[in-house]
Design a protein around this motif. Structure first.
Motif, PDB file in Angstrom:
ATOM      1  N   PRO A  91      58.670 -44.346   2.578  1.00 48.23           N
ATOM      2  CA  PRO A  91      57.341 -43.896   2.113  1.00 48.23           C
ATOM      3  C   PRO A  91      57.252 -43.735   0.605  1.00 48.23           C
ATOM      4  O   PRO A  91      56.242 -44.106   0.000  1.00 48.23           O
ATOM      5  N   LEU A  92      58.293 -43.197  -0.034  1.00 48.98           N
ATOM      6  CA  LEU A  92      58.233 -42.994  -1.485  1.00 48.98           C
ATOM      7  C   LEU A  92      58.156 -44.333  -2.210  1.00 48.98           C
ATOM      8  O   LEU A  92      57.347 -44.511  -3.126  1.00 48.98           O
ATOM      9  N   GLY A  93      58.976 -45.298  -1.797  1.00 49.97           N
ATOM     10  CA  GLY A  93      58.944 -46.611  -2.430  1.00 49.97           C
ATOM     11  C   GLY A  93      57.597 -47.281  -2.260  1.00 49.97           C
ATOM     12  O   GLY A  93      57.095 -47.931  -3.186  1.00 49.97           O
ATOM     13  N   ARG A  94      56.975 -47.116  -1.104  1.00 50.70           N
ATOM     14  CA  ARG A  94      55.662 -47.719  -0.875  1.00 50.70           C
ATOM     15  C   ARG A  94      54.606 -47.063  -1.757  1.00 50.70           C
ATOM     16  O   ARG A  94      53.754 -47.756  -2.327  1.00 50.70           O
ATOM     17  N   ARG A  95      54.664 -45.742  -1.894  1.00 55.22           N
ATOM     18  CA  ARG A  95      53.683 -45.055  -2.763  1.00 55.22           C
ATOM     19  C   ARG A  95      53.830 -45.497  -4.211  1.00 55.22           C
ATOM     20  O   ARG A  95      52.831 -45.729  -4.905  1.00 55.22           O
ATOM     21  N   LEU A  96      55.063 -45.623  -4.670  1.00 52.76           N
ATOM     22  CA  LEU A  96      55.280 -46.066  -6.050  1.00 52.76           C
ATOM     23  C   LEU A  96      54.780 -47.499  -6.245  1.00 52.76           C
ATOM     24  O   LEU A  96      54.142 -47.806  -7.262  1.00 52.76           O
ATOM     25  N   ALA A  97      55.066 -48.361  -5.278  1.00 54.98           N
ATOM     26  CA  ALA A  97      54.617 -49.755  -5.396  1.00 54.98           C
ATOM     27  C   ALA A  97      53.092 -49.829  -5.398  1.00 54.98           C
ATOM     28  O   ALA A  97      52.501 -50.599  -6.165  1.00 54.98           O
ATOM     29  N   ARG A  98      52.442 -49.026  -4.573  1.00 52.84           N
ATOM     30  CA  ARG A  98      50.971 -49.034  -4.546  1.00 52.84           C
ATOM     31  C   ARG A  98      50.392 -48.506  -5.856  1.00 52.84           C
ATOM     32  O   ARG A  98      49.325 -48.949  -6.286  1.00 52.84           O
ATOM     33  N   ALA A  99      51.086 -47.558  -6.477  1.00 52.58           N
ATOM     34  CA  ALA A  99      50.615 -47.046  -7.760  1.00 52.58           C
ATOM     35  C   ALA A  99      50.666 -48.114  -8.842  1.00 52.58           C
ATOM     36  O   ALA A  99      49.863 -48.102  -9.782  1.00 52.58           O
ATOM     37  N   VAL A 100      51.592 -49.063  -8.703  1.00 55.14           N
ATOM     38  CA  VAL A 100      51.708 -50.158  -9.673  1.00 55.14           C
ATOM     39  C   VAL A 100      50.741 -51.293  -9.340  1.00 55.14           C
ATOM     40  O   VAL A 100      50.033 -51.808 -10.210  1.00 55.14           O
ATOM     41  N   VAL A 101      50.693 -51.681  -8.068  1.00 58.31           N
ATOM     42  CA  VAL A 101      49.930 -52.870  -7.675  1.00 58.31           C
ATOM     43  C   VAL A 101      48.440 -52.574  -7.548  1.00 58.31           C
ATOM     44  O   VAL A 101      47.598 -53.403  -7.921  1.00 58.31           O
ATOM     45  N   GLY A 102      48.095 -51.398  -7.034  1.00 59.52           N
ATOM     46  CA  GLY A 102      46.696 -51.069  -6.787  1.00 59.52           C
ATOM     47  C   GLY A 102      45.780 -51.292  -7.974  1.00 59.52           C
ATOM     48  O   GLY A 102      44.697 -51.884  -7.830  1.00 59.52           O
ATOM     49  N   PRO A 103      46.136 -50.857  -9.193  1.00 58.72           N
ATOM     50  CA  PRO A 103      45.227 -51.013 -10.344  1.00 58.72           C
ATOM     51  C   PRO A 103      45.254 -52.386 -11.011  1.00 58.72           C
ATOM     52  O   PRO A 103      44.534 -52.588 -12.001  1.00 58.72           O
ATOM     53  N   LEU A 104      46.061 -53.321 -10.525  1.00 61.78           N
ATOM     54  CA  LEU A 104      46.169 -54.615 -11.205  1.00 61.78           C
ATOM     55  C   LEU A 104      44.799 -55.284 -11.326  1.00 61.78           C
ATOM     56  O   LEU A 104      44.057 -55.391 -10.350  1.00 61.78           O
ATOM     57  N   PRO A 105      44.439 -55.765 -12.522  1.00 61.32           N
ATOM     58  CA  PRO A 105      43.209 -56.563 -12.649  1.00 61.32           C
ATOM     59  C   PRO A 105      43.335 -57.855 -11.846  1.00 61.32           C
ATOM     60  O   PRO A 105      44.421 -58.426 -11.730  1.00 61.32           O
ATOM     61  N   VAL A 106      42.232 -58.324 -11.326  1.00 61.16           N
ATOM     62  CA  VAL A 106      42.255 -59.526 -10.482  1.00 61.16           C
ATOM     63  C   VAL A 106      42.832 -60.731 -11.216  1.00 61.16           C
ATOM     64  O   VAL A 106      43.641 -61.481 -10.643  1.00 61.16           O
ATOM     65  N   PRO A 107      42.473 -60.987 -12.508  1.00 62.34           N
ATOM     66  CA  PRO A 107      43.071 -62.152 -13.189  1.00 62.34           C
ATOM     67  C   PRO A 107      44.597 -62.069 -13.277  1.00 62.34           C
ATOM     68  O   PRO A 107      45.282 -63.093 -13.153  1.00 62.34           O
ATOM     69  N   VAL A 108      45.117 -60.881 -13.496  1.00 66.83           N
ATOM     70  CA  VAL A 108      46.579 -60.713 -13.560  1.00 66.83           C
ATOM     71  C   VAL A 108      47.193 -60.985 -12.187  1.00 66.83           C
ATOM     72  O   VAL A 108      48.199 -61.699 -12.053  1.00 66.83           O
ATOM     73  N   ALA A 109      46.581 -60.418 -11.149  1.00 69.63           N
ATOM     74  CA  ALA A 109      47.083 -60.635  -9.794  1.00 69.63           C
ATOM     75  C   ALA A 109      47.019 -62.108  -9.413  1.00 69.63           C
ATOM     76  O   ALA A 109      47.946 -62.647  -8.802  1.00 69.63           O
ATOM     77  N   ASP A 110      45.934 -62.787  -9.801  1.00 66.85           N
ATOM     78  CA  ASP A 110      45.802 -64.206  -9.471  1.00 66.85           C
ATOM     79  C   ASP A 110      46.870 -65.047 -10.174  1.00 66.85           C
ATOM     80  O   ASP A 110      47.392 -66.013  -9.596  1.00 66.85           O
ATOM     81  N   ALA A 111      47.192 -64.690 -11.402  1.00 74.74           N
ATOM     82  CA  ALA A 111      48.255 -65.414 -12.109  1.00 74.74           C
ATOM     83  C   ALA A 111      49.591 -65.227 -11.407  1.00 74.74           C
ATOM     84  O   ALA A 111      50.376 -66.182 -11.258  1.00 74.74           O
ATOM     85  N   LEU A 112      49.854 -64.013 -10.955  1.00 74.27           N
ATOM     86  CA  LEU A 112      51.079 -63.748 -10.193  1.00 74.27           C
ATOM     87  C   LEU A 112      51.093 -64.551  -8.895  1.00 74.27           C
ATOM     88  O   LEU A 112      52.105 -65.139  -8.515  1.00 74.27           O
ATOM     89  N   ARG A 113      49.957 -64.576  -8.213  1.00 76.48           N
ATOM     90  CA  ARG A 113      49.871 -65.306  -6.954  1.00 76.48           C
ATOM     91  C   ARG A 113      50.153 -66.790  -7.149  1.00 76.48           C
ATOM     92  O   ARG A 113      50.874 -67.407  -6.351  1.00 76.48           O
TER      93      ARG A 113
END
Length: 317
Positions: free
Chosen positions: A8-30
């Motif tokens: 659970p802790l690792g998932r919360r930390l990952a969501r704190a990082v990934v959740g706010p990602l701007p869509v253009p940044v996420a799309d580049a990663l994808r």
């Protein structure tokens, strides 16, 4: 596909990082991740973080990076998270081409345990003139499945919101959902006669009353079946045995570790009913003897937990 329980802790930390990602940044990663096949060690480590982090909050719908004709909604779902970041390679890519090929050559398809409808969309689009019934007991997952079918213009798939059972007298059943599951759970099970591994059915805070449907009522004319019902496969196959013996439909069946009764049923189909059993891998189907079927750790050895049983020659994928 990367499976496994998240702390659970690792998932919360990952969501704190990934959740706010701007869509253009996420799309580049994808785009970068979709091109990365086969997966490198670094890529796999990045994917673990992204899968735990889910889909960025700014995303409402998305198209697959490697199949942009397909569109899905961004909801809490292990399936959709992996599709978002990896495209069609993100969820059971070993199975997908064979499922589409068999849908194209079938007359009537039955999918038991459709979840959010990813394979229903793929199969319905591959064979738009084929009758296709998708059964899903979890109400949120069934609703998302209907949304995905509409979003992708799939009109030949009928969604049955119920749990398939072997007892025609049962009007409803209790669907158990473990605590670590998403809003559209990939693990939701019936406790009676389940072969679901013990570590997958621990800590169950939620149990829903859902409608039940006798699996035999769904079999008229069916020549292709996909079954992913979290430990109930052996029960349903036993109830379907007369239909299997008479018409020998092609079967795609999830086979989890420790499913002794299921493996015995599948071996019996191969021994007495003319079926051959194949593990599915990225290199293609690998035929399994009855002895190998009893002991194979499918995910570890082949990368896929589903087997294909057919009494006919394999089609071109």
């Amino acid at each position: 596909m990367i499976r496994g329980a998240d702390r659970p802790l690792g998932r919360r930390l990952a969501r704190a990082v990934v959740g706010p990602l701007p869509v253009p940044v996420a799309d580049a990663l994808r785009r970068a991740l979709t091109r990365g096949t086969p997966p490198s060690r670094v890529r796999r480590a990045v994917l673990r973080v992204l899968f735990r982090g889910g889909i960025p909050r700014a995303v409402s719908t998305f198209r697959l990076g490697d199949d942009p004709d397909l569109e899905f909604v961004a909801v809490d779902s292990q399936v959709l998270e992996q599709l978002y970041w990896c495209g069609a390679q993100g969820w059971e890519p070993e199975l997908l081409p064979w499922w589409r090929a068999y849908c194209r050559s079938s007359r009537s398809v039955l999918e038991l345990g459709t979840n959010v409808g990813y394979f229903a969309v793929q199969g319905g689009r591959a064979a738009p003139g084929v009758r296709y019934v998708a059964v899903e007991p979890h109400p949120v997952s069934a609703g998302v499945c209907r949304t995905h079918l509409a979003l992708n213009g799939v009109t030949n798939v009928e969604v049955v919101e119920a749990a398939a059972v072997a007892d025609p007298a049962v009007p409803s059943v209790r669907l158990h959902v473990p605590a670590d599951q998403a809003a559209t759970p990939t693990v939701a099970f019936l406790a009676v006669d389940t072969e679901l591994p013990a570590d997958m059915r621990r800590d169950v805070p939620v149990a829903l009353d859902v409608p039940a449907v006798d699996v035999r009522r769904l079999l008229d004319g069916v020549d292709l079946v996909k079954m992913d019902v979290e430990g109930q496969e052996h029960v349903l196959l036993a109830a379907m045995r007369e239909h299997l013996r008479a018409t020998r439909p092609t079967l795609f069946v999830e086979v989890l570790p420790g499913t002794v009764q299921l493996r015995a049923v599948l071996a019996g189909l191969c021994a007495t009913d003319g079926y051959r059993c194949y593990a599915l891998s990225r290199q293609g189907p690998v035929e399994l003897s009855r002895q190998r079927l009893a002991t194979a750790r499918l995910m570890d050895e082949y990368g896929c937990q589903d087997v294909l049983l057919t009494a006919t020659d394999l089609p071109l994928p």
